[in-house]
Design a protein around this motif. Structure first.
Motif, PDB file in Angstrom:
ATOM      1  N   ALA A 180     149.217 121.183  27.786  1.00  9.35           N
ATOM      2  CA  ALA A 180     148.383 120.188  28.464  1.00  9.35           C
ATOM      3  C   ALA A 180     149.262 119.039  28.960  1.00  9.35           C
ATOM      4  CB  ALA A 180     147.320 119.652  27.517  1.00  9.35           C
ATOM      5  N   PRO A 181     148.926 118.449  30.108  1.00 12.24           N
ATOM      6  CA  PRO A 181     149.704 117.313  30.616  1.00 12.24           C
ATOM      7  C   PRO A 181     149.517 116.100  29.707  1.00 12.24           C
ATOM      8  CG  PRO A 181     147.720 117.610  31.930  1.00 12.24           C
ATOM      9  CD  PRO A 181     147.784 118.757  30.953  1.00 12.24           C
ATOM     10  N   ALA A 182     150.624 115.456  29.320  1.00  3.58           N
ATOM     11  CA  ALA A 182     150.521 114.327  28.395  1.00  3.58           C
ATOM     12  C   ALA A 182     151.400 113.144  28.777  1.00  3.58           C
ATOM     13  CB  ALA A 182     150.875 114.789  26.986  1.00  3.58           C
ATOM     14  N   ASP A 238     137.854 108.083  26.594  1.00  2.93           N
ATOM     15  CA  ASP A 238     137.194 108.516  27.828  1.00  2.93           C
ATOM     16  C   ASP A 238     138.117 108.446  29.053  1.00  2.93           C
ATOM     17  OD1 ASP A 238     137.294 105.750  28.050  1.00  2.93           O
ATOM     18  OD2 ASP A 238     135.213 105.523  28.673  1.00  2.93           O
ATOM     19  N   ALA A 239     139.393 108.105  28.841  1.00  2.88           N
ATOM     20  CA  ALA A 239     140.351 108.051  29.956  1.00  2.88           C
ATOM     21  C   ALA A 239     140.632 109.470  30.446  1.00  2.88           C
ATOM     22  CB  ALA A 239     141.644 107.386  29.509  1.00  2.88           C
ATOM     23  N   PRO A 240     140.634 109.691  31.762  1.00  9.06           N
ATOM     24  CA  PRO A 240     140.873 111.032  32.300  1.00  9.06           C
ATOM     25  C   PRO A 240     142.183 111.659  31.799  1.00  9.06           C
ATOM     26  CG  PRO A 240     140.046 109.602  34.029  1.00  9.06           C
ATOM     27  CD  PRO A 240     140.323 108.730  32.827  1.00  9.06           C
ATOM     28  N   ALA A 241     143.248 110.862  31.702  1.00  5.73           N
ATOM     29  CA  ALA A 241     144.533 111.403  31.238  1.00  5.73           C
ATOM     30  C   ALA A 241     144.454 111.836  29.775  1.00  5.73           C
ATOM     31  CB  ALA A 241     145.639 110.368  31.422  1.00  5.73           C
ATOM     32  N   MET A 242     143.717 111.091  28.953  1.00  2.00           N
ATOM     33  CA  MET A 242     143.567 111.457  27.540  1.00  2.00           C
ATOM     34  C   MET A 242     142.746 112.734  27.406  1.00  2.00           C
ATOM     35  SD  MET A 242     144.285 110.988  24.415  1.00  2.00           S
ATOM     36  CE  MET A 242     144.929 109.373  24.149  1.00  2.00           C
ATOM     37  N   ARG A 243     141.696 112.850  28.180  1.00  2.00           N
ATOM     38  CA  ARG A 243     140.878 114.066  28.124  1.00  2.00           C
ATOM     39  C   ARG A 243     141.676 115.286  28.599  1.00  2.00           C
ATOM     40  NH1 ARG A 243     135.568 113.692  26.868  1.00  2.00           N
ATOM     41  NH2 ARG A 243     134.806 111.576  26.643  1.00  2.00           N
ATOM     42  N   ALA A 290     144.867 115.723  28.223  1.00  2.00           N
ATOM     43  CA  ALA A 290     145.847 116.053  27.185  1.00  2.00           C
ATOM     44  C   ALA A 290     145.219 116.822  26.026  1.00  2.00           C
ATOM     45  CB  ALA A 290     146.506 114.783  26.656  1.00  2.00           C
ATOM     46  N   LYS A 291     143.891 116.739  25.894  1.00  2.00           N
ATOM     47  CA  LYS A 291     143.162 117.426  24.815  1.00  2.00           C
ATOM     48  C   LYS A 291     143.855 117.240  23.465  1.00  2.00           C
ATOM     49  CE  LYS A 291     141.436 120.842  28.004  1.00  2.00           C
ATOM     50  NZ  LYS A 291     141.459 122.218  28.432  1.00  2.00           N
ATOM     51  N   PRO A 292     143.997 115.972  23.011  1.00  2.00           N
ATOM     52  CA  PRO A 292     144.749 115.712  21.785  1.00  2.00           C
ATOM     53  C   PRO A 292     144.096 116.314  20.544  1.00  2.00           C
ATOM     54  CG  PRO A 292     143.561 113.750  22.449  1.00  2.00           C
ATOM     55  CD  PRO A 292     143.393 114.754  23.553  1.00  2.00           C
TER      56      PRO A 292
END
Length: 56
Positions: free
Chosen positions: A23-25, A37-42, A44-46
């Motif tokens: 996943a992009p992180a 709820d940030a698009p980048a955090m979602r 990354a699927k942490p």
């Protein structure tokens, strides 16, 4: 990635997160706060790889 919070009774919860492999992180890397709820955090699927409960 680290997230800490304070709970009633003088304890702290520390969650250590890492992105799902592949996943992009790049936008959510480092020791700082990120909104869930940030698009980048979602993207990354942490996942939690360590959880600590500390009593003070």
């Amino acid at each position: 990635m680290v997230r800490a919070g304070t709970a009633a009774g003088g304890c702290r919860l520390l969650l250590l997160l890492e992105p799902t492999p592949g996943a992009p992180a790049d936008d959510v890397d480092g020791d700082r706060d990120f909104r869930s709820d940030a698009p980048a955090m979602r993207a990354a699927k942490p996942v939690i790889y360590e959880m600590m409960l500390m009593f003070e």
